[in-house]
Scaffold this active site. Structure first.
Site, mmCIF file in Angstrom:
data_model
loop_
_atom_site.group_PDB
_atom_site.id
_atom_site.type_symbol
_atom_site.label_atom_id
_atom_site.label_comp_id
_atom_site.label_asym_id
_atom_site.label_seq_id
_atom_site.Cartn_x
_atom_site.Cartn_y
_atom_site.Cartn_z
ATOM 1 N N ASP A 90 0.771 -1.250 -0.193
ATOM 2 C CA ASP A 90 -0.026 0.007 -0.121
ATOM 3 C C ASP A 90 0.705 1.309 -0.176
ATOM 4 O OD1 ASP A 90 1.017 0.081 2.584
ATOM 5 O OD2 ASP A 90 -0.855 0.283 3.617
ATOM 6 N N ASP A 270 -8.479 -6.831 0.245
ATOM 7 C CA ASP A 270 -7.484 -7.115 1.194
ATOM 8 C C ASP A 270 -8.121 -6.649 2.760
ATOM 9 O OD1 ASP A 270 -6.629 -4.109 1.108
ATOM 10 O OD2 ASP A 270 -6.048 -4.622 2.901
ATOM 11 N N CYS A 308 -15.015 -26.818 4.594
ATOM 12 C CA CYS A 308 -13.874 -26.245 4.385
ATOM 13 C C CYS A 308 -12.841 -27.415 4.211
ATOM 14 C CB CYS A 308 -13.612 -25.247 5.513
ATOM 15 S SG CYS A 308 -11.759 -24.567 5.293
ATOM 16 N N CYS A 310 -9.508 -26.792 4.710
ATOM 17 C CA CYS A 310 -8.097 -26.330 5.432
ATOM 18 C C CYS A 310 -7.563 -27.200 6.634
ATOM 19 C CB CYS A 310 -8.209 -25.050 5.893
ATOM 20 S SG CYS A 310 -8.777 -24.950 7.667
ATOM 21 N N CYS A 313 -9.774 -27.637 9.577
ATOM 22 C CA CYS A 313 -11.096 -28.270 9.614
ATOM 23 C C CYS A 313 -11.027 -29.617 9.136
ATOM 24 C CB CYS A 313 -11.915 -27.623 8.390
ATOM 25 S SG CYS A 313 -12.293 -25.727 9.000
ATOM 26 N N HIS A 339 -7.720 -20.803 8.909
ATOM 27 C CA HIS A 339 -9.049 -21.410 8.470
ATOM 28 C C HIS A 339 -9.904 -19.823 7.698
ATOM 29 C CE1 HIS A 339 -13.422 -22.193 8.065
ATOM 30 N NE2 HIS A 339 -13.641 -21.213 8.524
#
Ligand SMILES: [Zn+2]
Length: 377
Positions: A90, A270, A308, A310, A313, A339
């Site tokens: 940024d 973002d 999910c 991930c 999970c 997650h």
């Protein structure tokens, strides 16, 4: 290099591919925020595992500590943080706006007090470009004058005109730095203008006036204005944006906001929410946010989010995650951050698939209905 290809359109939503020096980014895409050159509690290995394509790092924070010279000496930001994928930095404008201490904006730039050592520093459009060139991200942002989302009209107008004047200076400095290595980094402008549609349109005209950019950012939203005002602003703005440019909506990353913005033609996002909320025990699920500290999870053997894929999970129960938070164990912070970043990354992937298949409009309506119905339960 820095090309953007549209892969599909459904309603106002777009799927695209952005080509950057360190790889392609398939959009819509969520960028995790690595404020200090690290996404809190997550390593680059974690980020790759959850499908992160592009990271955001903060120019202001890396400038005050450790300093861009340190990062450049240690091989640039990619080598420094061990992430070889694309990075966007940024401009520093939003951080300065968010600082609690002293700050003063004038035509030359902005003077502020470092939150690390209290010293006075000055950021100008040229300096912001030079710092980002030294850090070495794939995409740099031009310095903008950020005002509150509920600021009066004359302040918003003043800030957008100043941002436009600063953009000319930033563009000239970046062109000079990049002349020997044009494929190393691109510079994107930031469109300001608050929630006032005529000022937003004027900001777009200023940004596009006689210049060619490889993308642009929409700033000054999600800074305190009502959600409905943000959505209405995006809706009014989208037809004015060149269809061939990727559009990065800064600071937006709650699941419902991300999806509403995709539906209004935004491509990149973002937000610190997935990691900040994750560290507080809040997990995003298709049925709304859940707090793992909740006593209801004490004996729950099921995964945090059964849909999910991930590590969190696939491996751990809600009961175990609750235990980690109740016992203040560090692993809990990592697992929930992991997650939540996967949740938003997957939301981008799913949106992209439905845009390309032409089913985005009905899918996103159903997705939001389920999310809102479950929120607060
Ligand atoms: Zn998960």
């Amino acid at each position: 290099m820095f090309e953007f290809r549209i892969d599909g359109i459904c309603g106002a939503a777009r799927a695209g591919t952005l080509t950057l020096p360190r790889g392609d980014v398939r959009t819509p895409a969520f960028m995790p925020v690595g404020t200090q050159g690290t996404v809190r509690a997550l390593s680059p290995y974690d980020l790759r595992a959850v499908g992160t394509q592009l990271l955001l790092a903060n120019t202001y924070h890396l400038h005050v500590r450790p300093g861009e010279d340190v990062v450049a000496t240690l091989g640039g930001l990619h080598r420094f943080m061990g992430w070889d994928g694309p990075i966007l930095t940024d401009s520093g404008g939003f951080q300065v706006f968010s600082l609690q201490g002293f700050r003063r904006v004038d035509e030359d730039g902005v003077e502020f007090q470092s939150h690390v050592d209290g010293g006075r520093r000055r950021l100008t459009p040229e300096r912001a470009v030079e710092i980002q060139w030294a850090l070495g991200p794939d995409i740099a942002m031009a310095l903008d004058h950020v005002v509150s989302g509920i600021a009066p009209r004359h302040e918003v107008e003043d800030a957008l005109e100043r941002t436009a004047r600063w953009l000319v200076r930033a563009g000239e400095r970046h062109a000079a730095l990049a002349a020997p290595a044009p494929d190393r980094q691109t510079l994107w402008p930031i469109v300001q203008g608050g929630t006032l549609v005529d000022l937003r349109r004027r900001a777009v005209e200023r940004v596009l006036d006689g210049a060619s950019w490889t993308g642009l950012a929409i700033g000054g939203l999600a800074v305190g204005e009502p959600r409905a005002a943000m959505y209405a602003t995006l809706e009014a703005l989208a037809p004015w944006l060149p269809p061939s440019m990727p559009r990065y909506l800064m600071g937006v990353g709650f699941p419902e906001d991300l999806l509403e913005a995709v539906a209004r033609g935004m491509d990149l996002f973002d937000c610190v929410a997935p990691t900040r909320n994750g560290r507080n025990g809040q997990a995003f699920t298709p049925d709304g946010p859940r707090n793992v500290r909740n006593a209801a999870h004490r004996l729950d053997p099921g995964p945090l989010d059964p849909t999910c894929d991930c590590e969190t999970c696939r491996t751990y129960s809600r009961g175990y995650l609750r235990h980690l938070f109740m016992a203040d164990e560090l692993l809990g912070l990592r697992l929930l951050s992991l997650h939540n970043v996967r949740f938003l990354t997957r939301l981008g992937e799913d949106a992209r698939r439905h845009i390309i298949e032409g089913t985005f409009v009905s899918w996103h309506t159903d997705w939001l209905a389920r999310y809102h119905a479950g929120s607060g339960t």
